[in-house]
Design a protein around this motif. Structure first.
Motif, short mmCIF file in Angstrom:
data_model
loop_
_atom_site.label_atom_id
_atom_site.label_comp_id
_atom_site.label_asym_id
_atom_site.label_seq_id
_atom_site.Cartn_x
_atom_site.Cartn_y
_atom_site.Cartn_z
N VAL A 1 0.84 -1.20 0.00
CA VAL A 1 0.00 0.00 0.00
C VAL A 1 0.87 1.25 0.00
CG1 VAL A 1 -1.65 1.36 1.35
CG2 VAL A 1 -1.98 -1.11 1.11
N ILE A 2 1.92 1.24 0.82
CA ILE A 2 2.82 2.40 0.90
C ILE A 2 3.56 2.62 -0.43
CG2 ILE A 2 4.87 3.33 2.02
CD1 ILE A 2 3.99 1.87 4.57
N ILE A 3 4.06 1.54 -1.01
CA ILE A 3 4.79 1.64 -2.28
C ILE A 3 3.85 2.12 -3.39
CG2 ILE A 3 5.98 0.32 -4.08
CD1 ILE A 3 7.05 -1.50 -1.81
N GLY A 4 2.65 1.53 -3.44
CA GLY A 4 1.69 1.95 -4.45
C GLY A 4 1.30 3.40 -4.30
N SER A 5 1.18 3.84 -3.05
CA SER A 5 0.85 5.25 -2.80
C SER A 5 1.98 6.17 -3.28
CB SER A 5 0.61 5.47 -1.30
OG SER A 5 -0.50 4.72 -0.86
N GLY A 6 3.21 5.73 -3.06
CA GLY A 6 4.35 6.51 -3.53
C GLY A 6 4.35 6.66 -5.05
N VAL A 7 4.05 5.57 -5.74
CA VAL A 7 3.97 5.62 -7.21
C VAL A 7 2.82 6.54 -7.63
CG1 VAL A 7 3.53 4.29 -9.29
CG2 VAL A 7 4.95 3.32 -7.48
N GLY A 8 1.69 6.44 -6.92
CA GLY A 8 0.54 7.29 -7.24
C GLY A 8 0.85 8.77 -7.08
N LEU A 9 1.61 9.10 -6.03
CA LEU A 9 2.00 10.50 -5.82
C LEU A 9 2.92 10.98 -6.94
CD1 LEU A 9 2.67 10.69 -1.98
CD2 LEU A 9 0.84 11.84 -3.25
N GLY B 1 -1.73 -2.86 -3.96
CA GLY B 1 -0.69 -1.96 -4.46
C GLY B 1 -1.13 -1.23 -5.72
N ILE B 2 -1.78 -1.97 -6.63
CA ILE B 2 -2.28 -1.36 -7.87
C ILE B 2 -3.38 -0.36 -7.56
CG2 ILE B 2 -3.50 -1.83 -10.03
CD1 ILE B 2 -2.08 -4.57 -10.06
N MET C 1 -6.75 10.93 -4.72
CA MET C 1 -7.14 11.33 -3.36
C MET C 1 -5.96 11.73 -2.48
SD MET C 1 -10.30 8.74 -2.45
CE MET C 1 -9.51 7.22 -2.98
N GLY C 2 -4.73 11.53 -2.95
CA GLY C 2 -3.58 12.04 -2.23
C GLY C 2 -2.99 11.12 -1.17
N ILE C 3 -2.15 11.73 -0.32
CA ILE C 3 -1.31 11.01 0.64
C ILE C 3 -2.10 10.26 1.70
CG2 ILE C 3 -1.10 12.97 2.20
CD1 ILE C 3 1.65 10.39 1.31
N GLY C 4 -3.35 10.62 1.92
CA GLY C 4 -4.16 9.95 2.93
C GLY C 4 -4.26 8.45 2.71
N VAL C 5 -4.18 8.03 1.44
CA VAL C 5 -4.25 6.60 1.12
C VAL C 5 -3.11 5.83 1.77
CG1 VAL C 5 -4.21 4.91 -0.77
CG2 VAL C 5 -5.46 7.06 -1.04
N ALA C 6 -1.92 6.43 1.81
CA ALA C 6 -0.76 5.74 2.39
C ALA C 6 -0.98 5.39 3.86
CB ALA C 6 0.49 6.60 2.23
N PHE C 7 -1.70 6.26 4.58
CA PHE C 7 -1.92 6.03 6.01
C PHE C 7 -2.89 4.87 6.26
CE2 PHE C 7 -0.26 10.32 5.92
CZ PHE C 7 0.64 10.30 6.99
N SER C 8 -3.60 4.44 5.22
CA SER C 8 -4.49 3.29 5.38
C SER C 8 -3.67 2.01 5.61
CB SER C 8 -5.38 3.12 4.15
OG SER C 8 -4.62 2.79 3.00
N SER C 9 -2.35 2.07 5.36
CA SER C 9 -1.49 0.91 5.64
C SER C 9 -1.53 0.57 7.13
CB SER C 9 -0.06 1.19 5.20
OG SER C 9 0.48 2.32 5.88
N THR D 1 -4.28 7.04 -4.82
CA THR D 1 -3.41 8.13 -4.41
C THR D 1 -3.31 9.21 -5.48
OG1 THR D 1 -2.10 6.56 -3.12
CG2 THR D 1 -1.13 8.72 -3.49
N SER D 2 -3.37 8.81 -6.75
CA SER D 2 -3.29 9.79 -7.83
C SER D 2 -4.48 10.74 -7.82
CB SER D 2 -3.21 9.08 -9.19
OG SER D 2 -4.43 8.42 -9.49
#
Length: 230
Positions: A11-19, A141-142, A151-159, A148-149
């Protein structure tokens, strides 16, 4: 817990790619991707819900879960966490605050409610087999890239939600392995499927549903299924 740790990392890696892709994906493409994923989530939910062998158990589980969820105000608690994250990360940008909170809550619900989260965590706790959670990690991850693209960084915190929710189920599975019969798993999975359909409705902005307050329906359905006469 290995499967859950990999899932949270995905989730964190996917969020990073989305950002990283956020500025390169036009809004119209982001919206269409989200709509497509929303429809797919709805179909997955329907498939899960239709696996029930006793709809009465599912209905009772949802009724009991709704009462418990409203009493605990889980939805309000999740939103407060989202608002706190927004305050820390978005300064005075009101639009940014709303987006971070929405990303955290929506992603937490999508990642934590479902057959793969429940059954995968149970299998990990009972036998140490992480294959289901590894498959879920790839899917999450997908989805994180798309979420994230838009809704933003909030998605990463769902990890964190993934770690707590799936980790708890994994630990409980080890303690209560004797009571997790096939009937129990089937009915709690079907109950989760109905909530997944609700997530799809929420993502499509058809209706504002306090889905978090229905989360207790899953353990409620498991308890009812356990005591239900076969």
């Amino acid at each position: 817990m290995k499967g859950t740790l990999v899932n949270a990392a995905a989730v964190i890696i996917g969020s990073g790619v989305g950002l990283a892709l956020k500025q390169g994906i036009p809004d119209k493409y982001q919206n269409t991707l989200i709509h497509g994923m929303s429809l797919a989530v709805g179909v997955i939910g329907l498939q899960m819900a239709l696996k029930t062998q006793n709809m009465l158990i599912v209905i009772l589980g949802i009724a009991v879960g709704a009462i418990i969820g409203e009493a605990l105000n889980i939805d309000g608690g999740l939103n407060k966490i989202g608002e706190w994250l927004s305050e820390k990360l978005s300064g005075s940008d009101e639009a940014g605050k709303s987006n971070i909170g929405r990303g955290f809550v929506t992603a937490s619900l999508v990642y934590c409610i479902g057959a793969m989260a429940v059954v995968g965590s149970i299998q990990d706790g009972l036998t140490g087999d992480t294959s289901i959670l590894y498959a879920k990690s790839l899917l999450d991850g997908i989805i994180s890239v798309v979420f994230t693209s838009s809704m933003g960084i909030g998605v990463a915190f769902s990890s964190v939600s993934v770690l707590v929710y799936q980790g708890l189920i994994t630990q409980l599975a080890g303690f209560f392995s004797a009571v997790l019969s096939e009937q129990v798993v089937t009915e709690l999975t079907a109950t989760g499927g109905i909530l997944i359909v609700g997530v799809s409705i929420l993502m499509l902005e058809i209706k504002n549903i306090k889905l978090a307050n229905l989360l207790p329906a899953i353990p409620a359905a498991a308890v009812i299924a356990y005591y239900w006469p076969i």
